[in-house]
Design a protein around this motif. Structure first.
Motif, PDB file in Angstrom:
ATOM      1  N   ASN A   3      20.364  23.262  14.694  1.00  0.00           N
ATOM      2  CA  ASN A   3      20.476  22.594  13.399  1.00  0.00           C
ATOM      3  C   ASN A   3      21.256  21.290  13.550  1.00  0.00           C
ATOM      4  OD1 ASN A   3      20.543  25.761  12.926  1.00  0.00           O
ATOM      5  ND2 ASN A   3      19.544  24.807  11.171  1.00  0.00           N
ATOM      6  N   GLU A  21      21.625  20.171   8.658  1.00  0.00           N
ATOM      7  CA  GLU A  21      20.226  20.327   8.273  1.00  0.00           C
ATOM      8  C   GLU A  21      19.798  21.787   8.445  1.00  0.00           C
ATOM      9  OE1 GLU A  21      16.729  17.263   8.897  1.00  0.00           O
ATOM     10  OE2 GLU A  21      16.980  18.485  10.698  1.00  0.00           O
ATOM     11  N   SER A  22      19.400  22.418   7.354  1.00  0.00           N
ATOM     12  CA  SER A  22      18.949  23.809   7.410  1.00  0.00           C
ATOM     13  C   SER A  22      18.118  24.091   6.168  1.00  0.00           C
ATOM     14  CB  SER A  22      20.138  24.778   7.477  1.00  0.00           C
ATOM     15  OG  SER A  22      19.676  26.109   7.491  1.00  0.00           O
TER      16      SER A  22
END
Length: 296
Positions: A3, A21-22
């Motif tokens: 991530n 970011e996920s």
């Protein structure tokens, strides 16, 4: 690959904010929940409360203090770097999001955050703001330099009250002193309190809210270690019941939590000898008889 770290910001000395970011976690996250971060295959599991999430940007925000080896490694990451594992959302969401909005409108609620506790308080207050609900917020720290998320909190709270233990900014005193002043001297009335911060701060604030007859929720994220209930470190007594902060919480009734026991276990878990003693004490409990972690 993992991530990606989308952004990174130093909030105060050794306290960092990272936007990760996920897509999966951001789509499912709710206020009060947490994630598990693992840097690499050999890294420790780090449970961190979700400080914010953006379903449109597919990001989740975490705030952490770099105090141990694993969090210092996390702090060394730069924008564009990757985290191997970013798992969540875990834990139970805040109980407020399950309540009827019309009923919440009739309640006077105050959130009280100590130190890094401002991070898990923020998404809850933001949720209230998004649902057109007004809440008061107290954020406190030892001094002005350690105060975090003041501007963000001011944007979502109806009234924001700031205190510092040394009087260097805002109200001169602890969050408990400020709450007592609001209720006893300024005529404020609260139907419910949410208190998040260091264990000792939550203990004494819960003692005060009990005296003031304000029902109180606390978050026991500070005592979590592996985030699955397997290690037993976050075992806590609530009256006659045994709970585990990571699977049953992290939020509990602050007037029922045995803070002294929880803090004792937290301190003992930091040493190998202490972990062995806790394992011995826990033999035969529902936790260690079922989890397969070696306590049986």
């Amino acid at each position: 690959m993992g991530n990606k770290v989308v952004s990174k910001r130093l909030l105060a000395d050794n306290i960092y904010l990272m936007e990760i970011e996920s897509k999966r976690v951001s789509k499912s996250a709710k206020p009060g929940q947490f994630v598990i971060v693992k840097m690499d295959e050999k890294g420790e599991r780090i449970p961190l409360t979700i400080a914010d999430y953006d379903k449109n940007k597919n990001t989740v925000t975490i705030v952490f203090q770099a105090v141990g080896a694993s969090t210092k490694l996390l702090a060394d990451l730069s924008e564009g770097d990757f985290i191997m594992d970013f798992v969540g959302p875990l834990g139970q969401p805040s109980e407020f999001i399950k309540e009827d909005i019309s009923k919440l409108k009739n309640k006077n609620i105050i959130f009280i955050a100590g130190g890094v506790g401002a991070a898990p308080v923020y998404p809850q207050v933001k949720w209230f703001k998004e649902n057109n609900l007004d809440v008061d917020v107290i954020i406190g720290s030892r001094n002005k330099d350690l105060l975090i998320l003041e501007d963000e909190m001011r944007a979502v709270a109806k009234n924001l009250y700031v205190s510092t233990d040394d009087g260097s900014y805002g109200y001169d005193g602890k969050v408990t002193d400020l709450l007592k002043d609001l209720v006893q001297n300024q005529g404020k009335r609260y139907d419910h309190a949410v208190v998040i911060g260091p264990m000792i701060m939550m203990k004494f604030t819960s003692m005060l809210t009990k005296e003031l007859e304000i029902p109180t929720i606390v978050s026991l994220n500070p005592i979590m270690v592996d985030g699955t209930g397997m290690c037993g470190a976050c075992r806590v007594s609530l009256g006659d019941e045994i709970k585990f902060a990571c699977v049953d919480g992290p939020e509990f009734d602050g007037h029922l939590v045995n803070f002294d026991e929880a803090m004792r276990r937290q301190a003992m878990y930091k040493s190998e000898e202490g972990r062995a003693l806790l394992e011995s004490e826990d033999r035969g409990t529902s936790h260690h008889s079922n989890c397969g972690c070696g306590g049986n």
